[in-house]
Design a protein around this motif. Structure first.
Motif, mmCIF file in Angstrom:
data_model
loop_
_atom_site.group_PDB
_atom_site.id
_atom_site.type_symbol
_atom_site.label_atom_id
_atom_site.label_comp_id
_atom_site.label_asym_id
_atom_site.label_seq_id
_atom_site.Cartn_x
_atom_site.Cartn_y
_atom_site.Cartn_z
ATOM 1 N N THR A 30 0.770 -1.286 0.113
ATOM 2 C CA THR A 30 0.012 -0.066 0.176
ATOM 3 C C THR A 30 0.821 1.238 -0.070
ATOM 4 O OG1 THR A 30 -0.283 -0.013 2.410
ATOM 5 C CG2 THR A 30 -1.852 -1.032 1.177
ATOM 6 N N LEU A 31 2.192 1.335 -0.013
ATOM 7 C CA LEU A 31 3.207 2.083 -0.041
ATOM 8 C C LEU A 31 2.863 3.031 -1.227
ATOM 9 C CD1 LEU A 31 4.444 0.558 2.378
ATOM 10 C CD2 LEU A 31 6.432 1.681 1.873
ATOM 11 N N SER A 32 2.795 4.299 -1.259
ATOM 12 C CA SER A 32 2.367 5.201 -2.560
ATOM 13 C C SER A 32 3.646 5.117 -3.407
ATOM 14 C CB SER A 32 1.961 6.560 -2.228
ATOM 15 O OG SER A 32 2.954 7.258 -1.390
ATOM 16 N N GLN A 33 5.020 5.001 -2.729
ATOM 17 C CA GLN A 33 6.096 5.265 -3.648
ATOM 18 C C GLN A 33 6.626 3.879 -4.157
ATOM 19 O OE1 GLN A 33 7.408 7.929 -4.672
ATOM 20 N NE2 GLN A 33 6.951 9.528 -3.052
ATOM 21 N N CYS A 34 5.882 2.833 -3.906
ATOM 22 C CA CYS A 34 6.194 1.476 -4.112
ATOM 23 C C CYS A 34 5.320 0.581 -4.852
ATOM 24 C CB CYS A 34 6.472 0.578 -2.881
ATOM 25 S SG CYS A 34 7.957 1.383 -1.860
ATOM 26 N N GLN A 35 4.583 1.304 -5.930
ATOM 27 C CA GLN A 35 3.636 0.810 -6.828
ATOM 28 C C GLN A 35 4.292 0.451 -8.221
ATOM 29 O OE1 GLN A 35 0.475 -0.254 -5.704
ATOM 30 N NE2 GLN A 35 1.240 0.860 -3.789
ATOM 31 N N TRP A 41 3.288 -7.879 -3.524
ATOM 32 C CA TRP A 41 3.066 -8.452 -2.176
ATOM 33 C C TRP A 41 4.246 -8.364 -1.228
ATOM 34 C CZ3 TRP A 41 -1.979 -10.034 -1.093
ATOM 35 C CH2 TRP A 41 -2.449 -10.219 -2.005
ATOM 36 N N THR A 42 4.264 -7.962 -0.157
ATOM 37 C CA THR A 42 4.983 -7.699 0.948
ATOM 38 C C THR A 42 4.678 -8.291 2.264
ATOM 39 O OG1 THR A 42 6.658 -6.216 2.076
ATOM 40 C CG2 THR A 42 4.505 -5.482 1.855
ATOM 41 N N ALA A 43 5.540 -8.437 3.139
ATOM 42 C CA ALA A 43 5.329 -9.144 4.598
ATOM 43 C C ALA A 43 6.175 -8.299 5.613
ATOM 44 C CB ALA A 43 5.825 -10.361 4.373
ATOM 45 N N MET A 44 5.528 -8.042 6.835
ATOM 46 C CA MET A 44 6.072 -7.334 7.841
ATOM 47 C C MET A 44 6.418 -8.216 9.065
ATOM 48 S SD MET A 44 6.308 -4.015 7.182
ATOM 49 C CE MET A 44 6.018 -3.226 5.288
ATOM 50 N N PRO A 45 7.514 -7.954 9.618
ATOM 51 C CA PRO A 45 8.295 -6.833 9.648
ATOM 52 C C PRO A 45 9.187 -6.527 8.533
ATOM 53 C CG PRO A 45 9.183 -8.292 11.268
ATOM 54 C CD PRO A 45 8.024 -8.801 11.043
ATOM 55 N N ASN A 46 9.656 -5.565 8.207
ATOM 56 C CA ASN A 46 10.529 -5.684 7.050
ATOM 57 C C ASN A 46 12.184 -5.459 7.169
ATOM 58 O OD1 ASN A 46 10.925 -2.801 8.134
ATOM 59 N ND2 ASN A 46 9.800 -1.680 6.608
ATOM 60 N N LEU A 47 12.847 -4.865 6.523
ATOM 61 C CA LEU A 47 14.338 -5.204 6.618
ATOM 62 C C LEU A 47 14.716 -4.161 7.766
ATOM 63 C CD1 LEU A 47 16.603 -6.916 5.602
ATOM 64 C CD2 LEU A 47 17.244 -4.890 4.179
ATOM 65 N N ILE A 48 14.173 -3.125 7.890
ATOM 66 C CA ILE A 48 14.337 -2.286 8.888
ATOM 67 C C ILE A 48 13.820 -2.465 10.288
ATOM 68 C CG2 ILE A 48 14.354 0.427 9.480
ATOM 69 C CD1 ILE A 48 14.004 0.645 6.674
ATOM 70 N N GLY A 49 12.706 -3.274 10.395
ATOM 71 C CA GLY A 49 11.973 -3.553 11.724
ATOM 72 C C GLY A 49 10.637 -2.989 11.864
ATOM 73 N N HIS A 50 10.091 -2.378 10.790
ATOM 74 C CA HIS A 50 8.609 -1.747 11.049
ATOM 75 C C HIS A 50 7.695 -2.919 11.124
ATOM 76 C CE1 HIS A 50 10.734 1.849 8.893
ATOM 77 N NE2 HIS A 50 10.740 2.139 10.094
ATOM 78 N N GLN A 53 2.829 -1.297 7.381
ATOM 79 C CA GLN A 53 3.095 -0.373 6.190
ATOM 80 C C GLN A 53 2.955 0.942 6.526
ATOM 81 O OE1 GLN A 53 2.236 -1.696 2.209
ATOM 82 N NE2 GLN A 53 1.404 -3.520 3.112
ATOM 83 N N LYS A 54 2.028 1.553 7.350
ATOM 84 C CA LYS A 54 1.994 2.816 7.654
ATOM 85 C C LYS A 54 3.180 3.282 8.574
ATOM 86 C CE LYS A 54 -1.104 5.917 10.529
ATOM 87 N NZ LYS A 54 -2.243 5.961 11.421
ATOM 88 N N GLU A 55 3.729 2.667 9.310
ATOM 89 C CA GLU A 55 4.861 3.160 9.904
ATOM 90 C C GLU A 55 6.113 2.968 8.868
ATOM 91 O OE1 GLU A 55 8.012 1.686 13.642
ATOM 92 O OE2 GLU A 55 6.232 0.481 13.256
ATOM 93 N N ALA A 56 5.927 2.260 8.073
ATOM 94 C CA ALA A 56 7.026 2.317 7.098
ATOM 95 C C ALA A 56 7.080 3.506 5.870
ATOM 96 C CB ALA A 56 7.152 0.852 6.182
ATOM 97 N N GLU A 57 5.979 3.839 5.526
ATOM 98 C CA GLU A 57 5.683 4.832 4.825
ATOM 99 C C GLU A 57 6.052 6.137 5.491
ATOM 100 O OE1 GLU A 57 2.719 6.506 1.299
ATOM 101 O OE2 GLU A 57 1.936 5.015 3.076
ATOM 102 N N GLU A 58 5.780 6.250 6.848
ATOM 103 C CA GLU A 58 6.049 7.359 7.396
ATOM 104 C C GLU A 58 7.932 7.524 7.574
ATOM 105 O OE1 GLU A 58 4.346 7.441 11.197
ATOM 106 O OE2 GLU A 58 2.253 7.802 10.414
ATOM 107 N N ALA A 59 8.267 6.517 7.695
ATOM 108 C CA ALA A 59 9.871 6.543 7.754
ATOM 109 C C ALA A 59 10.271 6.653 6.330
ATOM 110 C CB ALA A 59 10.284 5.240 8.321
ATOM 111 N N MET A 60 9.893 6.437 5.544
ATOM 112 C CA MET A 60 10.415 6.463 3.906
ATOM 113 C C MET A 60 10.341 7.779 3.518
ATOM 114 S SD MET A 60 9.146 4.274 0.785
ATOM 115 C CE MET A 60 10.319 4.218 -0.890
#
Length: 514
Positions: A30-35, A41-50, A53-60
């Motif tokens: 659902t990240l706007s920059q990653c379409q 398809w993705t899975a959480m937690p990501n490589l950074i630890g989020h 996806q809402k937390e990941a988009e804010e950090a991005m």
């Protein structure tokens, strides 16, 4: 009883298996920059630890300047593979971009990366290397370029890399990975190791002396320590075994206990001595906590349910079964799950960091919480007994309860701090090993965990000192004085205490011989 042990073993296996899961279920990006990246398809937690996806988009948003500058055509794919890695049902775990792509983006966008806010950096060491046979992905329509060697993150020259392919202090294991070498500074300096060994051996000797004094005092006068005080004898015996294991480790040396050949026993099951040290310390530590809980059970039954000493002695077999069975079930689970590893700092073997919460936090925490609940429940009964006795009896009961409460609170505090320090330290080490992309500038290295690991071991040994503290009393001094200095009997031919010239001497009456 066997059914309960099997249930506990199954619970531990489920908890440990849950910890090994590398990620959650696949979810649509659902990240706007990653379409439109070639995967959806993705899975959480990501490589950074989020965690979502809402937390990941804010950090991005911190990397918006890099995306807007278009300094590299692969910058968006690289960042998205870190914040929203690929997830597929055919692949176990999430997949990110290869490290070669990250190195290329860093070279192309070095000016924009240098202008990032303080506390944010792009660390390529978190991305996998293809030569290590780790799964990674390339961007669509990327040219096949050779994978460059990894960027060095430790002080060594190129010749050392060609000869060893491992950083200083490490060596190749039979599996091909780099393990810490014995008696060399890998994660910790020699000064940290020496300081931790001095503290560990000093406290181990204090614990052994304290518990030995308590056990010898019990042997000198067993009738003094009947139920409900008898469980503290077994608690002291358990900590005496733990302290003796640490003293023996100091005599054998770190290499004998924690190493297999010239390597640290990262897989502790490969070393017989490592397994033996772990089994002794882990089993008897849990057994000591179980006997502390049994002491609270005995006091609760005495105060709240008015059980007599004889009734508690008849139920002693059940207390033994619970204490030894509880410790045995968790030890068997740890060995079956192969959660045994050597520690470089202390030169000992214990539970691995990945399973510390499940195999240390859960059993010790459950026993300590149970002990607190029983102690609180016994307080009204003790007050009721005091009111029913006369002033002399109430004073004696109050003094005995205060002594038991002081010793129990001291042990409870030390055990809780030791458990918390070990679980937090394991979590911090696991977070540091993950090497996240987004890290604060000046963040601590693995050496920073030396203090917390030493504190955890020190508090465990201090529990042994507290376990023997119940024998530090004036009555124990009287017992030892009687045992070491028994009263002498006057000889049969001893002279009289008063001579014939003494003013209080009374002459014997004259007795006729007839």
């Amino acid at each position: 009883m066997m059914g309960r042990i099997l249930c506990v073993f199954l619970l531990v296996w489920m908890v440990a298996a849950g910890q090994e899961e590398e990620g959650g279920k696949c979810e649509r990006i659902t990240l706007s920059q990653c379409q439109d990246l070639g995967y959806n398809w993705t899975a959480m937690p990501n490589l950074i630890g989020h965690r979502d996806q809402k937390e990941a988009e804010e950090a991005m948003t911190a990397f918006t300047s890099i995306l807007a500058s278009e300094c590299s055509v692969h910058a968006r794919f690289l960042l998205c593979s870190a914040f929203a890695p690929l997830c597929s049902e055919q692949v176990s775990g999430s997949v990110s971009a290869c490290r070669a792509l990250c190195d290329k983006v860093v070279r192309d966008c070095k000016n924009q990366i240098a202008a990032l806010p303080d506390g944010i950096k792009l660390d390529c060491s978190a991305f996998p290397l293809r030569p290590d046979w780790r799964l990674c992905m390339r961007p669509p329509n990327a040219s096949e370029e050779p994978e460059p060697p990894p960027v060095p993150r430790w002080p060594f020259n190129e010749q050392d890399l060609k000869e060893h392919a491992c950083p200083p202090g490490y060596a190749h294991s039979p599996t091909g990975s780099c393990w810490p070498a014995c008696e060399k500074p890998a994660r910790y300096t020699q000064a940290n190791k020496r300081k931790a060994e001095i503290w560990m051996l000093t406290l181990a000797w204090f614990s052994l002396l304290s518990t030995s004094f308590a056990l010898l005092t019990f042997c000198a006068e067993p009738s003094r320590y009947r139920y409900p005080e008898r469980p503290v004898v077994w608690m002291a015996a358990c900590h005496a075994v733990v302290a003796l294991a640490y003293v023996t480790r100091g005599w054998l040396g770190a290499k004998t206990v924690s190493c297999t050949g010239n390597l640290l026993a990262v897989d502790g099951m490969g070393s017989t001595i490592c397994v033996a040290f772990f089994s002794l310390t882990y089993y008897f530590t849990l057994a000591a906590d179980a006997w502390f809980a049994n002491a609270c059970v005995a006091w609760y039954l005495t105060a709240a349910s008015e059980w007599s000493t004889e009734a508690l002695e008849r139920a002693a077999a059940y207390l033994h079964a619970v204490a030894w069975g509880w410790a045995g079930a968790w030890t068997a689970a740890a060995l079956a799950l192969r959660r045994v590893t050597a520690d470089e700092l202390t030169g000992t073997c214990g539970v691995s960091d990945e399973a510390a919460a499940a195999l240390i936090g859960v059993p010790r925490g459950a026993l300590l919480i149970t002990s607190i609940a029983l102690a609180i429940g016994a307080c009204p009964g003790i007050m009721r007994v005091r009111r029913a006795l006369d002033s002399r009896g109430a004073k004696r009961v109050g003094r005995l309860a205060a002594r038991a409460a002081a010793g129990g609170l001291l042990y409870l505090f030390l055990a809780a701090c030791a458990t918390g320090a070990r679980v937090i330290e394991a979590r911090n080490r696991a977070a540091q090993k993950s090497l996240p992309l987004l890290a604060a500038m000046g963040a601590g290295s693995l050496d920073d965990s030396a203090g917390s690991r030493a504190v955890a071991v020190s508090l465990w040994l201090c529990c042994g000192v507290a376990a023997g503290a119940w024998s530090w009393s004036r009555k124990s001094a009287v017992v030892w004085r009687k045992a070491l200095c028994p009263p002498r009997k006057a000889p049969c031919c001893a002279p009289p205490l008063l001579g014939p010239h003494h003013p209080y001497y009374k002459r014997p009456l004259h007795v006729s011989r007839v």
